[in-house]
Design a protein around this motif. Structure first.
Motif, PDB file in Angstrom:
ATOM      1  N   VAL A 103       8.384  -4.413   5.963  1.00  6.67           N
ATOM      2  CA  VAL A 103       7.161  -4.391   5.154  1.00  6.67           C
ATOM      3  C   VAL A 103       6.097  -5.352   5.687  1.00  6.67           C
ATOM      4  O   VAL A 103       5.058  -5.520   5.055  1.00  6.67           O
ATOM      5  N   TYR A 104       6.349  -5.955   6.869  1.00  6.39           N
ATOM      6  CA  TYR A 104       5.387  -6.946   7.373  1.00  6.39           C
ATOM      7  C   TYR A 104       3.967  -6.380   7.443  1.00  6.39           C
ATOM      8  O   TYR A 104       3.012  -7.038   7.060  1.00  6.39           O
ATOM      9  N   GLY A 105       3.833  -5.164   7.935  1.00 13.59           N
ATOM     10  CA  GLY A 105       2.493  -4.598   8.104  1.00 13.59           C
ATOM     11  C   GLY A 105       2.133  -3.615   7.004  1.00 13.59           C
ATOM     12  O   GLY A 105       1.163  -2.859   7.131  1.00 13.59           O
ATOM     13  N   HIS A 106       2.921  -3.611   5.923  1.00 10.34           N
ATOM     14  CA  HIS A 106       2.737  -2.588   4.884  1.00 10.34           C
ATOM     15  C   HIS A 106       1.810  -3.081   3.784  1.00 10.34           C
ATOM     16  O   HIS A 106       1.992  -4.166   3.248  1.00 10.34           O
ATOM     17  N   LYS A 107       0.795  -2.271   3.470  1.00 13.37           N
ATOM     18  CA  LYS A 107      -0.096  -2.600   2.349  1.00 13.37           C
ATOM     19  C   LYS A 107       0.503  -1.988   1.084  1.00 13.37           C
ATOM     20  O   LYS A 107       0.650  -0.776   0.995  1.00 13.37           O
ATOM     21  N   GLN A 142      15.996  -1.021  17.336  1.00 14.20           N
ATOM     22  CA  GLN A 142      14.942  -0.073  17.693  1.00 14.20           C
ATOM     23  C   GLN A 142      14.562   0.764  16.478  1.00 14.20           C
ATOM     24  O   GLN A 142      13.389   1.057  16.247  1.00 14.20           O
ATOM     25  N   ARG A 143      15.541   1.140  15.668  1.00 13.51           N
ATOM     26  CA  ARG A 143      15.247   1.933  14.480  1.00 13.51           C
ATOM     27  C   ARG A 143      14.428   1.130  13.479  1.00 13.51           C
ATOM     28  O   ARG A 143      13.467   1.641  12.886  1.00 13.51           O
ATOM     29  N   VAL A 144      14.796  -0.145  13.311  1.00 11.86           N
ATOM     30  CA  VAL A 144      14.019  -1.000  12.401  1.00 11.86           C
ATOM     31  C   VAL A 144      12.590  -1.155  12.927  1.00 11.86           C
ATOM     32  O   VAL A 144      11.623  -1.098  12.156  1.00 11.86           O
ATOM     33  N   ALA A 145      12.468  -1.319  14.239  1.00  9.06           N
ATOM     34  CA  ALA A 145      11.134  -1.481  14.830  1.00  9.06           C
ATOM     35  C   ALA A 145      10.291  -0.228  14.586  1.00  9.06           C
ATOM     36  O   ALA A 145       9.089  -0.325  14.287  1.00  9.06           O
ATOM     37  N   ILE A 146      10.914   0.928  14.677  1.00 12.79           N
ATOM     38  CA  ILE A 146      10.185   2.172  14.420  1.00 12.79           C
ATOM     39  C   ILE A 146       9.753   2.224  12.955  1.00 12.79           C
ATOM     40  O   ILE A 146       8.604   2.531  12.640  1.00 12.79           O
ATOM     41  N   GLY A 147      10.677   1.872  12.070  1.00 13.12           N
ATOM     42  CA  GLY A 147      10.358   1.859  10.642  1.00 13.12           C
ATOM     43  C   GLY A 147       9.237   0.892  10.324  1.00 13.12           C
ATOM     44  O   GLY A 147       8.331   1.194   9.531  1.00 13.12           O
ATOM     45  N   ARG A 148       9.256  -0.266  10.956  1.00 15.76           N
ATOM     46  CA  ARG A 148       8.224  -1.277  10.731  1.00 15.76           C
ATOM     47  C   ARG A 148       6.847  -0.735  11.133  1.00 15.76           C
ATOM     48  O   ARG A 148       5.869  -0.917  10.419  1.00 15.76           O
ATOM     49  N   LEU A 151       5.658   1.998   8.618  1.00 12.87           N
ATOM     50  CA  LEU A 151       5.223   1.498   7.315  1.00 12.87           C
ATOM     51  C   LEU A 151       3.881   0.778   7.381  1.00 12.87           C
ATOM     52  O   LEU A 151       3.267   0.512   6.356  1.00 12.87           O
ATOM     53  N   SER A 152       3.414   0.455   8.584  1.00 19.76           N
ATOM     54  CA  SER A 152       2.060  -0.093   8.676  1.00 19.76           C
ATOM     55  C   SER A 152       1.048   1.053   8.621  1.00 19.76           C
ATOM     56  O   SER A 152      -0.149   0.841   8.715  1.00 19.76           O
TER      57      SER A 152
ATOM     58  N   ALA B 126       2.931  -8.585  15.900  1.00 16.22           N
ATOM     59  CA  ALA B 126       2.353  -8.789  14.568  1.00 16.22           C
ATOM     60  C   ALA B 126       0.907  -8.290  14.518  1.00 16.22           C
ATOM     61  O   ALA B 126       0.470  -7.706  13.530  1.00 16.22           O
ATOM     62  N   ARG B 127       0.171  -8.515  15.619  1.00 15.75           N
ATOM     63  CA  ARG B 127      -1.224  -8.033  15.664  1.00 15.75           C
ATOM     64  C   ARG B 127      -1.263  -6.509  15.519  1.00 15.75           C
ATOM     65  O   ARG B 127      -2.073  -5.963  14.779  1.00 15.75           O
ATOM     66  N   THR B 128      -0.348  -5.811  16.227  1.00 17.38           N
ATOM     67  CA  THR B 128      -0.364  -4.343  16.140  1.00 17.38           C
ATOM     68  C   THR B 128       0.043  -3.866  14.750  1.00 17.38           C
ATOM     69  O   THR B 128      -0.190  -2.725  14.394  1.00 17.38           O
ATOM     70  N   LEU B 129       0.643  -4.758  13.951  1.00 19.86           N
ATOM     71  CA  LEU B 129       1.016  -4.375  12.593  1.00 19.86           C
ATOM     72  C   LEU B 129      -0.093  -4.716  11.607  1.00 19.86           C
ATOM     73  O   LEU B 129       0.114  -4.688  10.398  1.00 19.86           O
ATOM     74  N   GLY B 130      -1.253  -5.077  12.129  1.00 21.62           N
ATOM     75  CA  GLY B 130      -2.405  -5.275  11.259  1.00 21.62           C
ATOM     76  C   GLY B 130      -2.658  -6.710  10.829  1.00 21.62           C
ATOM     77  O   GLY B 130      -3.481  -6.955   9.953  1.00 21.62           O
ATOM     78  N   ALA B 131      -1.944  -7.669  11.424  1.00 22.65           N
ATOM     79  CA  ALA B 131      -2.141  -9.057  11.031  1.00 22.65           C
ATOM     80  C   ALA B 131      -3.182  -9.722  11.922  1.00 22.65           C
ATOM     81  O   ALA B 131      -3.099  -9.640  13.142  1.00 22.65           O
ATOM     82  N   GLY B 132      -4.180 -10.369  11.306  1.00 24.78           N
ATOM     83  CA  GLY B 132      -5.189 -11.106  12.063  1.00 24.78           C
ATOM     84  C   GLY B 132      -4.585 -12.401  12.588  1.00 24.78           C
ATOM     85  O   GLY B 132      -3.486 -12.779  12.213  1.00 24.78           O
ATOM     86  N   PRO B 133      -5.336 -13.088  13.476  1.00 25.32           N
ATOM     87  CA  PRO B 133      -4.804 -14.302  14.109  1.00 25.32           C
ATOM     88  C   PRO B 133      -4.329 -15.362  13.110  1.00 25.32           C
ATOM     89  O   PRO B 133      -3.313 -16.023  13.346  1.00 25.32           O
ATOM     90  N   VAL B 134      -5.034 -15.515  11.988  1.00 21.87           N
ATOM     91  CA  VAL B 134      -4.647 -16.548  11.019  1.00 21.87           C
ATOM     92  C   VAL B 134      -3.311 -16.192  10.364  1.00 21.87           C
ATOM     93  O   VAL B 134      -2.409 -17.013  10.262  1.00 21.87           O
ATOM     94  N   LYS B 135      -3.190 -14.926   9.948  1.00 24.71           N
ATOM     95  CA  LYS B 135      -1.934 -14.500   9.329  1.00 24.71           C
ATOM     96  C   LYS B 135      -0.787 -14.621  10.335  1.00 24.71           C
ATOM     97  O   LYS B 135       0.310 -15.041   9.983  1.00 24.71           O
TER      98      LYS B 135
END
Lengths: 368, 231
Positions: A103-107, A142-148, A151-152, B126-135
Motif C-alpha cells: 500500500v506504499y503508493g496506494h491512495k 517479484q509478485r509483491v513488487a508487481i502488486g505494489r 496498487l499505485s 519509491a519515486r515511481t510509486l508516487g512519493a515526492g522527495p520529502v516523503k
C-alpha cells in the motif's frame, strides 16, 4: 473498448560509448515487449519513460501528457507520471511488511479494500502479508513488487526482466500472473526481455533493439517474421508466426481447427492442433518451424499427416546444403527448409503451386 | 540522596549541555552527511575537511577559535547578540555549542556511512510509486539509516558529555553555568584533599557513559526484534 493510449518516444541519450536514439510512436495496449541483447539499451528506455533518467535531448509524451521536453525545458518528476515500475531486483522496502509495501503508493479510497483484496488474490500472496521481504523467495518478492506497482494505480506498467533473476520453476509460477495482468487490469505493459520464450508467451507488440537503436517494431507476428529477427532465432530454428482463428467445424475429430483465412465457419485453409480446447472465434498465434515443413508437388492422399496446405512458392535462399523457401498461404507466409538435393530433384521455381506438409505446429499463448 | 548537591547539578548540566548539543546539531549533521554521501559538488573536499577539523585539532584550539569568533566583541558575536539576543559567552549555551562542534565530525561520519548504505534504487522505487522527495526521505531513507543515526547520536552524546578542552577555553569553569562533570572533576583534582569527591565523579561518569551505551543497544535490539517477530 477502452481508448488506445499512445506513447511518443523521440529522444537521445548518451550511455557510455553507446548512443541511444529513439523515434517511436507506440500504440499502448496489451503487452509491448522490448527485446534485444543486454547492453542494447532496453532498460534505459524504460528508465527514460519512468523519469529515472533524463534524456539529453528530445521529448517523451504519454497520452498527450508531456513527461519531458528538453527544448521547452519541461520535466515531470517520476512521482507525477503515474507509471508503475517492476524492477528486475524487486526492490521491496526491507523495513516494511509485505502489507505495508503493497500500500506504499496506494491512495486510500472507498473501494481500497476490494482493490487490495483483488490484487492479493490475483498474485496469490495472502499468506505473505505479515512477513518482511527478507523472508520471501525470489518469486514471492517479484509478485509483491508487481502488486505494489498495481496498487499505485499506474496508467502504464514498466517491467524490467521481471523473470530474469528467477529459476525455471519460479518462472513458470509467475508467467500466468503476468499474462493475466494486462487483461484483468486493462493496463498497458512494457516488458523488457532478452528471452524469446518469454516474448512469445507474453508479448503482443514487439520492439527489437540493438546498440541503442530500434531495428524493427510492430505486432509480434510481423516482427517475428521480419528479416532483422533472423539472427535471434538461429539458422536451425527459423520459424514464422501465423495469425489464426479458432474455427467451428461440424466434425472436428476431437481436435482444434484453426482457420488461417479468418473464416471461422467454413475455413478453406485450416490447421489442426491437438491437446487444446479453445472457444470458437478466439484469435491465436501459431508457430511453425521451417524444419517442420516439407514440400510435395502432389497432394498426398494416403498419409497420417493432417496438416497439408496448398501454398505458392515465393522465393528461396540457399545456405550450407539447405534451401529455405518462403511460401504464401492465403494472405500469410510460412517458411520451409528442405535439402539442396531435394531442391535439385524437384526443380521448384517461384510462382509454382505446391503442397506444404506440416509435421508440427505450436500454439502460442492466447493473443489479444 | 545518593548524590551531593554539586554532583547532581553537574550531572544535570552535563545532560542538558550534551542533549541540547546533539539535538541542535542533528539536522545540520543530517544535511551535511546527506550532501557528502549523495552529491558531487565544487568545494566538497573543503566541506569535508572543515567538518573533520574539530576531530584533529586540539580541543583547546577549537575553544580558542570559538572564543575569538563568538565573543561579544567580535563582529559575529555582537551581531548575534543584537539581532537574535543570543550570547554564548560564559553561559551553558556556549558549553553546548562547544560540545556540538567537537562532536559534529563523529555524528557526520556515522550518518554519512549510514547514507552510503542506503541503496538509492529503493528511493527510486519509491519515486515511481508516487512519493515526492520529502516523503521518500522520511519513509524510506530515514528509517533505513536508523541504526547509523542511533550510533551517531550516541557517539556524539558521549563525546559531548566528555567535552573538556574546548569548553573550558570558550566558556570557562563556572559552577551551575558551565561546570559540567569533567570540569567539576577537574576542579576537585586541582583542589588538595578532594580526591574522594573526584573519585565519586569518576564513577558517576562511567555509569553515565555505560547507561548511554546500553540504552542505544536496547533501542537497536528492539528495532531488530520488531523486524524479526513477524517470522
Amino acid at each position: 473498448m477502452s481508448q488506445v493510449s499512445q506513447l511518443v518516444l523521440a529522444c537521445e541519450k548518451q550511455l557510455g560509448s553507446c548512443q541511444l536514439a529513439l523515434d517511436l510512436d507506440l500504440p499502448m495496449h496489451g503487452v509491448v515487449g522490448l527485446f534485444g541483447l543486454s547492453g542494447a539499451g532496453k532498460t534505459s528506455v524504460i528508465n527514460l519513460i519512468a523519469g529515472l533518467v533524463k534524456p539529453d535531448s528530445g521529448r517523451i509524451e504519454f497520452n498527450q501528457k508531456v513527461f519531458v521536453d528538453r527544448q521547452q525545458r519541461r520535466w515531470l518528476p517520476p512521482e507525477q507520471r503515474r507509471i508503475g515500475y517492476v524492477f528486475q531486483d524487486a526492490r521491496l522496502f526491507p523495513h516494511y511488511t509485505v502489507q505495508k509495501n503493497l500500500v506504499y503508493g496506494h491512495k486510500t479510497t472507498a473501494d481500497s479494500e476490494q482493490k487490495i483484496a483483488k490484487v492479493v488474490q490475483l498474485l496469490g500472496i495472502e499468506a505473505l502479508l505479515q512477513r518482511y521481504p527478507n523472508e520471501l523467495s525470489g518469486g514471492e518478492k517479484q509478485r509483491v513488487a508487481i502488486g505494489r506497482s498495481l496498487l499505485s494505480e499506474p496508467e502504464l506498467l514498466l517491467m524490467d526482466e521481471p523473470l530474469a533473476s528467477l529459476d525455471e520453476p519460479r518462472k513458470q509460477e509467475l508467467m500466468p500472473y503476468l499474462k493475466a495482468l494486462s487483461q484483468q487490469f486493462k493496463l498497458p505493459i512494457i516488458l523488457v526481455s532478452h528471452n524469446l520464450n518469454e516474448v512469445l508467451q507474453l508479448v503482443d507488440y514487439l520492439v527489437l533493439m540493438a546498440d541503442g537503436k530500434v531495428l524493427q517494431h510492430g505486432p509480434l507476428e510481423q516482427v517475428w517474421n521480419s528479416e532483422p529477427m533472423r539472427p535471434w532465432l538461429g539458422e536451425r530454428e527459423q520459424s514464422v508466426l501465423l495469425k489464426a482463428k479458432v474455427a467451428k467445424v461440424a466434425d472436428n475429430h476431437g481436435m482444434l481447427p484453426l482457420a488461417l483465412d479468418n473464416e471461422a465457419s467454413e475455413p478453406a485453409l485450416c490447421l489442426w492442433s491437438s491437446g487444446h480446447q479453445l472457444p470458437a472465434e478466439q484469435e491465436v498465434l501459431v508457430k511453425i518451424r521451417a524444419g517442420d515443413v516439407a514440400l510435395s508437388r502432389v497432394r498426398p492422399t494416403a498419409t497420417s499427416m493432417r496438416n497439408v496446405l496448398p501454398v505458392t512458392l515465393i522465393e528461396f535462399e540457399e545456405q550450407d546444403q539447405q534451401v529455405e523457401w518462403r511460401l504464401a498461404v492465403g494472405q500469410q507466409q510460412i517458411k520451409a527448409r528442405i535439402t539442396s538435393w531435394a531442391q535439385q530433384e524437384m526443380q521448384l521455381r517461384p510462382g509454382e503451386q505446391v503442397f506444404a506438409l506440416i509435421k508440427a505446429i505450436n500454439l502460442i499463448g492466447v493473443a489479444k | 540522596m545518593l548524590l551531593t548537591e554539586l554532583e547532581s547539578q553537574a550531572l544535570l548540566l552535563s545532560l542538558k549541555v550534551a542533549g541540547v548539543a546533539v539535538i541542535a546539531s542533528l539536522p545540520f549533521g543530517l544535511l551535511v552527511a546527506w550532501l557528502l554521501s549523495r552529491y558531487q559538488f565544487w568545494g566538497k573536499r573543503l566541506l569535508d575537511s572543515l567538518v573533520h577539523l574539530p576531530l584533529v585539532l586540539p580541543p583547546v584550539v577549537t575553544g580558542y577559535l570559538l572564543l575569538v569568533s563568538l565573543s561579544p566583541q567580535s563582529p559575529l558575536g555582537s551581531w548575534l547578540q543584537t539581532h537574535l539576543g543570543l550570547s554564548f559567552a560564559f553561559s551553558w549555551r556556549g558549553a553546548a555549542l562547544a560540545a556540538a562542534v567537537v562532536a559534529f565530525p563523529l555524528m557526520v561520519r556515522s550518518l554519512r556511512l549510514a547514507f552510503d548504505h542506503v541503496d538509492p534504487k529503493l528511493e527510486q522505487a519509491a519515486r515511481t510509486l508516487g512519493a515526492g522527495p520529502v516523503k521518500v526521505f522520511f519513509t524510506i531513507t530515514l528509517p533505513l539509516i536508523y541504526p547509523g543515526l542511533l550510533a551517531g547520536v550516541v557517539l556524539a552524546f558521549a563525546r559531548s558529555l566528555g567535552e573538556f578542552g574546548a569548553t573550558i577555553t570558550f566558556v570557562a569553569n563556572i559552577p551551575q553555568e558551565t561546570q559540567t562533570l569533567p570540569l567539576a572533576m577537574y576542579s576537585f583534582i586541582e583542589t588538595p584533599g578532594q580526591e574522594f569527591a573526584a573519585a565519586r565523579l569518576c564513577i558517576l561518569a562511567v555509569v553515565l557513559a555505560l547507561s548511554a551505551l546500553f540504552f542505544s543497544e536496547w533501542l537497536l535490539r528492539r528495532e531488530q526484534t520488531k523486524r524479526e517477530v513477524a517470522a
